[in-house]
Design an enzyme around this catalytic site. Structure first.
Site, PDB file in Angstrom:
ATOM      1  CB  CYS A  99       1.512   2.803   1.501  1.00 61.91           C
ATOM      2  SG  CYS A  99       2.839   4.025   1.363  1.00 61.91           S
TER       3      CYS A  99
ATOM      4  CG  ASN B 124       7.152   5.905   3.422  1.00 59.13           C
ATOM      5  OD1 ASN B 124       7.820   5.940   4.446  1.00 59.13           O
ATOM      6  ND2 ASN B 124       7.655   5.551   2.254  1.00 59.13           N
TER       7      ASN B 124
ATOM      8  CG  ASN C 164       3.218  -4.106  -0.518  1.00 58.62           C
ATOM      9  OD1 ASN C 164       3.996  -4.596   0.299  1.00 58.62           O
ATOM     10  ND2 ASN C 164       3.220  -2.819  -0.762  1.00 58.62           N
TER      11      ASN C 164
ATOM     12  CG  ASN D  49       5.928  -2.657  -4.705  1.00 57.41           C
ATOM     13  OD1 ASN D  49       5.552  -1.579  -5.131  1.00 57.41           O
ATOM     14  ND2 ASN D  49       5.106  -3.504  -4.094  1.00 57.41           N
TER      15      ASN D  49
ATOM     16  NE  ARG E 289       1.640  -3.931  -6.704  1.00 58.54           N
ATOM     17  CZ  ARG E 289       0.991  -4.835  -5.964  1.00 58.54           C
ATOM     18  NH1 ARG E 289       0.766  -6.043  -6.441  1.00 58.54           N
ATOM     19  NH2 ARG E 289       0.596  -4.542  -4.736  1.00 58.54           N
TER      20      ARG E 289
ATOM     21  CB  CYS F 268       8.816   2.106  -0.932  1.00 56.04           C
ATOM     22  SG  CYS F 268       7.616   0.748  -0.831  1.00 56.04           S
ATOM     23  N   GLY F 269       7.890   2.511   2.430  1.00 53.18           N
ATOM     24  CA  GLY F 269       7.971   1.915   3.762  1.00 53.18           C
ATOM     25  C   GLY F 269       8.007   0.398   3.727  1.00 53.18           C
ATOM     26  CB  THR F 270       5.842  -2.180   2.139  1.00 52.58           C
ATOM     27  OG1 THR F 270       5.726  -1.535   0.859  1.00 52.58           O
ATOM     28  CG2 THR F 270       4.586  -1.935   2.947  1.00 52.58           C
TER      29      THR F 270
END
Length: 301
Positions: A75, A77, A179, A210, A235, A243-245
């Site tokens: 993650c 964030n 992810n 996600n 997800r 969501c950082g990613t």
């Protein structure tokens, strides 16, 4: 048994942080479900454990559990929040600090389930103002996360919010940042409320996915690169403020599809992240804030 915790957020993406070096958690899945409940618990998008690294190449380690108890790979964030947590709560600070561009800077090598991520902490008056995370190189093909042979099914019209029966034709770009993410460029980004719930479990994504809905917007004055208003279905957590990613995946997808160049501002429900996909090393660099919300103690369920 009471366990100390800190609630933090990065652009509204909030998690419960526990220092597992001092307070090991035996059943983090159950704790994540109980504590994340926004009516009967602390309320969060999940639980993050900060621990010692078991490999010499990293300084610290993280594990992250979604609100439904499932374990996530990474993650963005949360990693920024971990950087702020460690620097401001660890005394004395064990890692080197150097002069930066108008601020002090230090680095943390953070072990995650998707590899070691380097955090660059930007410090002013002994506080972390922002964090840049080297998110590594995006992966555009991964048979374990995405089956392109089933992508035709993703173009099936989904139910629309207005009840017109026209539905939404889903045509997206797969990007893994450790992810899985599926990024869809559309003017109606609010469709993610319904579409995300369906697409997360689509057979094209063996480990679920996600989902990001994004549209191009006018870049803020002085910004470098393009800008996108993005909404995220995470997800295991559903709609989240950020969501950082997901922001990284959106910027990569925008570059790949010709919507933007190598740098983008990703504007999510909870705030803005600046993403750079560097041509020199093909790594994605994410810069943004992290903030404390409150400290407390909670009983283990």
């Amino acid at each position: 048994m009471l366990v100390p915790f800190t609630k933090m957020h990065g652009c509204g993406n909030d998690y419960i942080y526990v220092n597992a070096m001092q307070h090991p958690i035996v059943h983090p899945e159950a704790c994540a479900v109980a504590w994340s409940d926004r009516h009967k618990g602390i309320g969060s998008d999940g639980l993050v454990l900060i621990d010692r690294s078991y490999v010499s190449e990293a300084d610290f380690a993280m594990r992250i559990f979604n609100a439904d108890g499932s374990e996530a790979m990474m993650c963005g964030n949360a990693s920024r929040c971990i950087g702020k947590y460690l620097f401001e709560k660890t005394h004395p600070w064990p890692l080197p600090v150097r002069e930066g561009n108008g601020y002090l800077e230090t680095e943390i090598r953070l072990l995650t389930l998707s590899g070691i991520k380097t955090l660059y902490l930007h410090i002013n008056n002994n506080e972390v103002e922002s964090v840049t995370v080297d998110m590594g190189e995006p992966i555009l093909e991964d048979a374990a996360l995405y089956n392109p042979n089933l992508v035709e099914g993703l173009s099936t019209p989904l139910p629309d919010r207005e009840g017109t029966g026209e539905g939404l034709l889903v045509d997206g770009i797969f990007v893994s940042m450790g992810n899985p993410h599926y990024v869809i460029f559309t003017d109606d980004i609010d469709q993610v409320d319904e579409a995300g719930r369906i697409l997360e479990y689509h057979p094209a994504f063996p480990q679920r996915c996600n989902i990001e809905f994004a549209r191009s917007i006018e870049a803020p004055s002085g910004a470098v690169g393009g800008a996108f208003r993005t909404r995220v279905w995470e997800r295991g957590s559903g709609i989240t403020m950020a969501c950082g990613t997901g922001a990284c995946a959106t910027a990569v997808a925008a570059c790949l599809s010709g919507h933007a160049g190598r740098e983008s501002d990703i504007v999510m429900d909870g705030g803005t992240l600046h993403i750079e996909w560097r041509e020199s090393d093909r790594h994605v660099y994410m810069t943004g804030p992290a903030a404390f919300v409150f400290d407390g103690e909670v009983e283990i369920p």
